[in-house]
Design a protein around this motif. Sequence first.
Motif, short mmCIF file in Angstrom:
data_model
loop_
_atom_site.label_atom_id
_atom_site.label_comp_id
_atom_site.label_asym_id
_atom_site.label_seq_id
_atom_site.Cartn_x
_atom_site.Cartn_y
_atom_site.Cartn_z
N UNK A 191 0.86 -1.18 0.00
CA UNK A 191 0.00 0.00 0.00
C UNK A 191 0.90 1.24 0.00
N UNK A 192 0.87 2.01 -1.06
CA UNK A 192 1.69 3.22 -1.11
C UNK A 192 1.30 4.20 -0.02
N UNK A 193 2.26 4.99 0.44
CA UNK A 193 1.99 6.00 1.46
C UNK A 193 1.06 7.07 0.92
N UNK A 194 0.42 7.79 1.83
CA UNK A 194 -0.38 8.94 1.45
C UNK A 194 0.25 10.20 2.02
N UNK A 195 0.18 11.27 1.25
CA UNK A 195 0.74 12.54 1.66
C UNK A 195 -0.13 13.14 2.75
N UNK A 196 0.51 13.76 3.74
CA UNK A 196 -0.24 14.43 4.80
C UNK A 196 -1.00 15.61 4.20
N UNK A 197 -2.24 15.84 4.65
CA UNK A 197 -3.03 16.96 4.12
C UNK A 197 -2.32 18.30 4.16
N UNK A 198 -1.40 18.47 5.10
CA UNK A 198 -0.67 19.74 5.20
C UNK A 198 0.13 20.02 3.93
N UNK A 199 0.48 18.97 3.19
CA UNK A 199 1.30 19.14 2.00
C UNK A 199 0.50 19.65 0.81
N UNK A 200 -0.82 19.47 0.83
CA UNK A 200 -1.59 19.88 -0.34
C UNK A 200 -2.76 20.82 -0.01
N UNK A 201 -2.84 21.26 1.25
CA UNK A 201 -3.95 22.10 1.66
C UNK A 201 -3.48 23.51 1.99
N UNK A 202 -4.19 24.48 1.47
CA UNK A 202 -3.94 25.89 1.80
C UNK A 202 -5.17 26.42 2.54
N UNK A 203 -4.94 26.99 3.71
CA UNK A 203 -6.05 27.53 4.50
C UNK A 203 -6.10 29.04 4.35
N UNK A 204 -7.26 29.54 3.99
CA UNK A 204 -7.45 30.98 3.81
C UNK A 204 -8.56 31.47 4.76
N UNK A 205 -8.17 32.32 5.71
CA UNK A 205 -9.14 32.85 6.68
C UNK A 205 -9.46 34.30 6.37
#
Length: 251
Positions: free
Chosen positions: A237-251
Amino acid sequence: MTADTALMRAALQAPAVSTVVADPASVQAAIESRFCCREFLSTPVPRDALERILRVASWAPSGSNIQPWKVYVVQGASRDALSRKVCAAHDAMAADPAAAGQYREAYQYYPSEWVSPYIERRRACGLGLYGVLNIAKGDRPRMHAQMQRNYEFFGAPAGLFFTNDSLMAEGALVDTAMFVQNVMIAARAEGLHTCIQAAWNPFASIVLPHLGAHDERLVCALALGSADEGAPVNTFRPDRVDPAAYTTWLD
């Protein structure tokens, strides 16, 4: 009226907005336990199970509710005949690489040029898979044989092909992808596993006539059945990237 039809009508009558998911952990487990199964048992999949899977999957979203997907299920003699045809074409390509020119995808699945971080992820996946299978780098005969397993559905008793009418635009690919994901998750509810396959796409000129699909493009295929839990390849099972690597939070 069948039990499945009754359930469908009940679902339509109950407002989705007020539906409570009683067991969130099971939903998460179905998603997280989905993986590309590359070795199946020959145990047949009952037709009623396949029909339930497709019925549940039909609730996938699509632009303006166009529901552009079409599904062809191959089993038994039809499955075996199609497998033989494509395996023969794949062998011919190995013997004469120029033969690949006659097999084209309806749309380009992978980029023409790989860049970071995607190339590293792709290499890690390939090395990890071949590592589990003990296939050494450069071992072309075994690499060919492993690729050929795609065209044997990895031993799965059922193969599903997803198509769109040729007139559809790229949005239909997005819609169909969401439908296919639903199929894979619904299969987990039946205790079954799947392997999503783009490897069939270049052989659309063989696949579509076999299916009787006219003026359609092949989106992808799916192997479906009971996983061989003792097969070493199914431990990969290949690893999955942590959401922090592909998520941008805009407040």
